[in-house]
Design an enzyme around this catalytic site. Structure first.
Site, PDB file in Angstrom:
ATOM      1  N   GLY A  28       0.672  -1.237   0.268  1.00 39.30           N
ATOM      2  CA  GLY A  28       0.280   0.100   0.224  1.00 39.30           C
ATOM      3  C   GLY A  28       0.829   1.372   0.046  1.00 39.30           C
ATOM      4  CB  SER A  29       0.266   4.461   2.117  1.00 38.42           C
ATOM      5  OG  SER A  29       0.375   5.015   2.581  1.00 38.42           O
ATOM      6  CB  SER A  30       3.213   7.240  -1.625  1.00 38.99           C
ATOM      7  OG  SER A  30       1.987   6.982  -1.340  1.00 38.99           O
ATOM      8  CB  SER A  31       2.543   7.035   3.807  1.00 44.93           C
ATOM      9  OG  SER A  31       2.383   8.825   3.730  1.00 44.93           O
ATOM     10  CB  SER A  32       5.078   2.164   3.614  1.00 43.92           C
ATOM     11  OG  SER A  32       4.521   1.626   3.385  1.00 43.92           O
TER      12      SER A  32
END
Lengths: 411, 143
Positions: free
Chosen positions: B62-66
């Site tokens: 998922g997220s690009s914030s990882s």
């Protein structure tokens, strides 16, 4: 890796120390992906400007100290909270100051404080075939699939390094061969389903994300008038439940024709109406008559077309005072909606606009004892875990009716 | 004595027990950045802490914030000591590169085959020395 004269000059510091630092990081990043060269980009969309803690500030402060300036137009993704409307944020107030500081530091690097997850709606419309470096999963899948621009799945820091250097390693979806469909999906017909279009596209996206993971699907069976907002909803849901970064839709998306012959022999997975119903049951576990405390729309950020539809849906109605009704959008679209007479019905009804963030990131809902409805598959996927809300995915009409009646009545 | 072939995605050095995830977890949203505990309600190993462990999973999710999540965990000291993936995940790679640079950390990310991971005994203590990106290395258990 092979380096061009431009790459060398960036590394040597001819474009400043920040660009040289960013280039060094991008080289390691590219080598891990076995990239052989760099490619210039036209724009960047930055997610690293969303505050996660002191480290968010530490990194950008280093870039600012090194004198960094972006070399291509760069837009900012949503922030951790709405700093524009006083008092709207219901979460920790100690995020306010560091988030404002983070936004200001990225602005110092030359990034535009657009603070939207949907820059493609009006602000930047990359052209077909252009290389870009975008972060934010829904923007990535939209740019690749609906606009035909080329971006890999960028995350935080890769985005700003790309903006400071104006280039990225040639890898992932920048390479033509990786944009080819690798599987086929046959969708059930919208007209034969009993669902509203927004619910159909949200559930279909959720199922596709779950079943194809990071592959590039070629999708058959969508209505041929599926517009940008429908594909936006499908892509956002699929990029949440899976890691979808690109899809093709037969007869609709810009690269579908090019890959149509290649897609034909691929083994097709048929999504049935039962799959969609199961997805809806997991995204909407609410019981009929359950009290509703809030409605949250606009994930990804609401478009003008969606506001027009909402305006028609609420015309002549006024919501109950104990049901909150939030719509997330960009500052730029909010300005139109807040001032244009055409949207007056939204104000009479009692819609609250939220800008700069998204209601699944930043708590704005105050009626937390009750359940929350949304039309967004992405919101329904993330909000229960992020904020602990009990959430139901529903059609726009069901959401509006619940705001008037105070409870959930599936159509 | 087991050993495991791996390709280096991010250089670094680590010692720790292998924590095999039954399903990938998104470091953003799925893990408490303060203590490294898995908080994704749908994750089969919810409640386990990844702090100090050699995290083994098929892919990031998922997220690009990882990427930000890794950097923030390194700053707080709640990060895994190393990450072993089946599929390269550029978002996690970028997070580790930035974290190692900003905080003088040595968090390595490695890529292994499914076969190699399947042969890895649970809770095996591993010693990882990863010098350069692209190197093929052998990971040793410390027994």
């Amino acid at each position: 890796m092979r380096f061009s004269a431009e790459d060398e000059s960036l590394l040597d510091g001819e474009h400043g120390q920040a660009a040289a630092y960013a280039m060094k990081i991008l080289i390691q990043y590219g080598r891990a992906q076995q990239a052989e060269e760099f490619v210039p980009i036209h724009s960047a969309h930055i997610d690293a400007c969303l505050y996660h803690g002191q480290s968010s500030l530490d990194f950008v402060e280093k870039l600012v100290e090194l004198g960094g300036k972006v070399r291509v137009p760069a837009t900012m993704n949503v922030a951790a909270l709405d700093t524009f409307h006083d008092g709207i944020h219901a979460g920790h107030q100690d995020m306010l100051e560091p988030q404002e500081r983070l936004t200001a530091l990225y602005a110092e690097l030359g990034c535009l404080p657009t603070l939207t997850c949907a820059p493609y709606q009006r602000i930047t419309r990359p052209l077909k075939g252009e290389h870009i470096a975008w972060a934010e999963s829904n923007a990535i899948v939209f740019a690749n699939s609906v606009l035909g621009a080329k971006t890999d799945r960028y995350g935080d820091f890769a985005d700003i390094c790309a903006a400071l250097t104006g280039r990225v390693p040639l890898a992932g979806l920048h390479i033509e061969a990786n944009r080819q469909p690798t599987c086929a999906i046959v969708a059930p017909s919208l007209s034969e389903s009993s669902l509203a279009p927004e619910t159909y596209f949200a559930c279909l996206g959720f199922v596709i994300g779950r079943s194809v993971g990071g592959q590039v699907p070629f999708i058959y069976g969508l209505p041929n008038d599926a517009g940008e907002d429908a594909l936006k909803a499908l892509g956002a849901a699929a990029a949440s439940s899976g890691s979808l970064a690109m899809f093709h839709v037969d007869g609709l998306t810009p690269e579908a024709d090019q890959y149509e012959t290649l897609a034909r022999p691929l083994p097709a997975k048929t999504i049935t109406q039962q799959h969609i119903d199961l997805a809806l049951r997991s995204l909407c576990p609410l019981n009929e008559g359950e009290p509703i405390g809030a409605i949250c729309l606009g994930t990804p950020h609401y478009s003008l077309a969606e506001f027009t539809r909402l305006t028609a849906a609420v015309a002549g109605l006024v919501k109950r005072t104990d049901v909150e009704f939030y719509v997330s959008t960009s500052r730029e679209i909010a300005r139109h909606v807040e001032t244009e007479p055409a949207f007056a019905a939204l104000r009479t009804f009692g819609v609250t606009l939220v800008v700069d963030t998204c209601t699944y990131l930043a708590p704005v809902v105050r009626e937390i004892g009750k359940s929350v409805l949304t039309t967004s598959g992405k919101w329904a996927y993330y909000a229960p875990g992020n904020l602990g809300y009990r959430v139901g995915l529903a059609s726009l009409d069901v959401c509006v009716n619940a705001a008037v009646s105070g409870n959930y009545q599936p159509a | 004595m087991t050993n495991l072939q791996a390709r280096v995605l991010v250089p670094g050095a680590a010692k720790g027990s292998a924590l095999l995830l039954e399903a990938p977890v998104s470091l953003w949203g799925g893990v408490d950045l303060e203590n490294g505990q898995i908080r994704d309600v749908s994750h089969p190993q919810k409640g386990l802490s990844i702090a100090g462990e050699v995290l083994v999973m098929t892919s990031g999710r998922g997220s690009s914030s990882s990427a930000s999540a890794i950097v923030e965990m390194v700053r707080r000291g709640s990060h895994p000591s190393a990450i072993i993936l089946l599929e390269n995940d550029p978002i996690l790679v970028m997070g580790a590169l930035v974290a190692n640079d900003l905080y003088d950390a040595h968090l390595p990310i490695l890529q292994c085959t499914a076969q190699a991971i399947a042969n890895l005994p649970a809770a095996e203590r591993l010693i990882i020395k990863a010098a350069d990106i692209g190197d093929s290395i052998v990971i040793w258990s410390d027994r």
